[in-house]
Design a protein around this motif. Structure first.
Motif, PDB file in Angstrom:
ATOM      1  N   LEU A 180      -1.046   0.231 -18.189  1.00 54.09           N
ATOM      2  CA  LEU A 180      -2.175  -0.632 -17.836  1.00 54.09           C
ATOM      3  C   LEU A 180      -2.583  -0.506 -16.380  1.00 54.09           C
ATOM      4  CD1 LEU A 180      -1.066  -3.868 -19.737  1.00 54.09           C
ATOM      5  CD2 LEU A 180      -2.816  -2.218 -20.432  1.00 54.09           C
ATOM      6  N   VAL A 181      -1.704   0.012 -15.539  1.00 54.58           N
ATOM      7  CA  VAL A 181      -1.982   0.123 -14.111  1.00 54.58           C
ATOM      8  C   VAL A 181      -1.098   1.220 -13.534  1.00 54.58           C
ATOM      9  CG1 VAL A 181      -0.222  -1.564 -13.453  1.00 54.58           C
ATOM     10  CG2 VAL A 181      -2.198  -1.238 -11.977  1.00 54.58           C
ATOM     11  N   GLY A 182      -1.540   1.787 -12.417  1.00 55.12           N
ATOM     12  CA  GLY A 182      -0.756   2.816 -11.751  1.00 55.12           C
ATOM     13  C   GLY A 182       0.315   2.222 -10.848  1.00 55.12           C
ATOM     14  N   GLN A 183       1.324   3.020 -10.531  1.00 49.29           N
ATOM     15  CA  GLN A 183       2.436   2.534  -9.708  1.00 49.29           C
ATOM     16  C   GLN A 183       1.979   2.165  -8.305  1.00 49.29           C
ATOM     17  OE1 GLN A 183       5.822   2.167 -10.811  1.00 49.29           O
ATOM     18  NE2 GLN A 183       5.766   0.942  -8.950  1.00 49.29           N
ATOM     19  N   ASP A 194       2.415  -1.492  -6.600  1.00 47.74           N
ATOM     20  CA  ASP A 194       3.159  -1.678  -5.355  1.00 47.74           C
ATOM     21  C   ASP A 194       2.306  -2.376  -4.306  1.00 47.74           C
ATOM     22  OD1 ASP A 194       5.278  -0.433  -6.553  1.00 47.74           O
ATOM     23  OD2 ASP A 194       4.943   1.514  -5.597  1.00 47.74           O
ATOM     24  N   GLU A 195       1.037  -2.024  -4.259  1.00 50.78           N
ATOM     25  CA  GLU A 195       0.144  -2.608  -3.250  1.00 50.78           C
ATOM     26  C   GLU A 195      -0.048  -4.101  -3.474  1.00 50.78           C
ATOM     27  OE1 GLU A 195      -4.407  -2.035  -1.481  1.00 50.78           O
ATOM     28  OE2 GLU A 195      -3.675  -0.805  -3.152  1.00 50.78           O
ATOM     29  N   ILE A 196      -0.282  -4.495  -4.724  1.00 51.32           N
ATOM     30  CA  ILE A 196      -0.539  -5.913  -4.999  1.00 51.32           C
ATOM     31  C   ILE A 196       0.727  -6.748  -4.803  1.00 51.32           C
ATOM     32  CG2 ILE A 196      -0.067  -5.876  -7.477  1.00 51.32           C
ATOM     33  CD1 ILE A 196      -2.452  -7.694  -7.873  1.00 51.32           C
ATOM     34  N   VAL A 197       1.876  -6.197  -5.151  1.00 48.02           N
ATOM     35  CA  VAL A 197       3.137  -6.914  -4.950  1.00 48.02           C
ATOM     36  C   VAL A 197       3.416  -7.084  -3.462  1.00 48.02           C
ATOM     37  CG1 VAL A 197       5.640  -6.760  -5.245  1.00 48.02           C
ATOM     38  CG2 VAL A 197       4.130  -6.246  -7.161  1.00 48.02           C
ATOM     39  N   LYS A 198       3.138  -6.047  -2.674  1.00 49.04           N
ATOM     40  CA  LYS A 198       3.374  -6.120  -1.228  1.00 49.04           C
ATOM     41  C   LYS A 198       2.453  -7.154  -0.578  1.00 49.04           C
ATOM     42  CE  LYS A 198       3.588  -3.283   2.952  1.00 49.04           C
ATOM     43  NZ  LYS A 198       2.757  -4.200   3.754  1.00 49.04           N
ATOM     44  N   LYS A 199       1.178  -7.171  -0.987  1.00 42.60           N
ATOM     45  CA  LYS A 199       0.244  -8.145  -0.429  1.00 42.60           C
ATOM     46  C   LYS A 199       0.681  -9.565  -0.743  1.00 42.60           C
ATOM     47  CE  LYS A 199      -3.992  -5.354  -0.351  1.00 42.60           C
ATOM     48  NZ  LYS A 199      -5.359  -5.209  -0.905  1.00 42.60           N
ATOM     49  N   ALA A 200       1.108  -9.785  -1.984  1.00 43.07           N
ATOM     50  CA  ALA A 200       1.541 -11.118  -2.384  1.00 43.07           C
ATOM     51  C   ALA A 200       2.796 -11.543  -1.616  1.00 43.07           C
ATOM     52  CB  ALA A 200       1.801 -11.144  -3.886  1.00 43.07           C
ATOM     53  N   ALA A 201       3.719 -10.607  -1.415  1.00 38.19           N
ATOM     54  CA  ALA A 201       4.955 -10.924  -0.687  1.00 38.19           C
ATOM     55  C   ALA A 201       4.657 -11.244   0.777  1.00 38.19           C
ATOM     56  CB  ALA A 201       5.929  -9.747  -0.787  1.00 38.19           C
ATOM     57  N   ASP A 202       3.767 -10.470   1.399  1.00 36.83           N
ATOM     58  CA  ASP A 202       3.393 -10.723   2.795  1.00 36.83           C
ATOM     59  C   ASP A 202       2.736 -12.087   2.951  1.00 36.83           C
ATOM     60  OD1 ASP A 202       4.397  -8.267   3.423  1.00 36.83           O
ATOM     61  OD2 ASP A 202       2.451  -7.249   3.513  1.00 36.83           O
ATOM     62  N   LYS A 203       1.872 -12.432   1.998  1.00 36.04           N
ATOM     63  CA  LYS A 203       1.192 -13.727   2.058  1.00 36.04           C
ATOM     64  C   LYS A 203       2.187 -14.873   1.908  1.00 36.04           C
ATOM     65  CE  LYS A 203      -2.709 -16.299   0.141  1.00 36.04           C
ATOM     66  NZ  LYS A 203      -1.953 -17.582   0.053  1.00 36.04           N
TER      67      LYS A 203
END
Length: 221
Positions: free
Chosen positions: A158-161, A165-174
């Motif tokens: 459903l999505v590329g790696q 990784d980018e969306i998880v990193k943004k959420a973690a930083d926030k």
């Protein structure tokens, strides 16, 4: 009919230089017939200079002559390369194949279990789903809850790696920034260690006084 550049300016020129009806001009320029009538009466587009659509490459002379000879005929504009370039290019909506739509609840469950810091809005945008579906999976009120199992959305295709990784990193930083604003996760100051007394070298120590007879044997009365 293709969109034309400067429709009001074109309508001004057609009103002033042709015998076309208001309906023909309105249809070609994408205006209302009453608006074209207002142009002819001088109430609309009074300060607009007319633009010739023939010399501008938006209408052929043959089309114009044919329309002037038949008031029921509607002119067809030439496809303008410039007009096409001026159109805003909107990204196509995310499409998930029917064969994979049943996998989205599994991907949602994976996010809920492994990455709760990712917001519902981010999940919905990435997987092409809705917030109500995410909420039903989280609360186990989904119609197929008994068969939903957390599965990595990359594995499901459903999505590329990289995107994951980018969306998880943004959420973690926030989340980290939010925790710092709330006072959580701050570094506590190191407790001060009681200072030891300064060592004075023997050579610098004050010499003791020599003993005297009086101090040792005392004095006679």
């Amino acid at each position: 009919m293709s969109d034309i550049l400067m429709p009001k300016a074109t309508a001004v020129w057609l009103v002033d230089n042709t015998s076309l009806s208001f309906e023909q001009i309105a249809d070609f320029c994408g205006l209302h017939p009453l608006e074209v009538r207002g142009i002819a009466d001088g109430d609309v587009a009074r300060d607009i200079r007319g633009v010739d659509p023939v010399t501008g490459g938006q209408l052929t002379r043959e089309e114009l002559d044919k329309a002037q000879g038949d008031e029921n005929y509607r002119m067809k504009a030439i496809v303008s390369r410039h007009a096409e370039l001026m159109k805003s290019a909107k990204p196509a909506p995310k499409y998930t194949p029917v064969s994979r739509r049943q996998d989205r609840p599994d991907a949602i469950a994976w996010f809920v279990r492994n990455h709760p810091e990712v917001t519902d809005a981010q999940i919905a945008k990435m997987l092409g789903t809705t917030k109500s579906t995410i909420e039903s999976v989280r609360n186990r009120t989904h119609w197929n809850s008994a068969n939903i199992k957390p599965v990595d959305p990359v594995t499901l295709g459903l999505v590329g790696q990289l995107a994951l990784d980018e969306i998880v990193k943004k959420a973690a930083d926030k989340k980290t920034k939010d925790d710092l604003k709330k006072g959580g996760g701050t570094i506590q100051p190191v407790e001060q260690v009681e200072a030891e007394p300064e060592f004075v070298p023997e050579a610098r120590q004050r010499p003791t006084a020599e003993p005297t007879a009086a101090s040792v044997f005392g004095t006679k009365d």
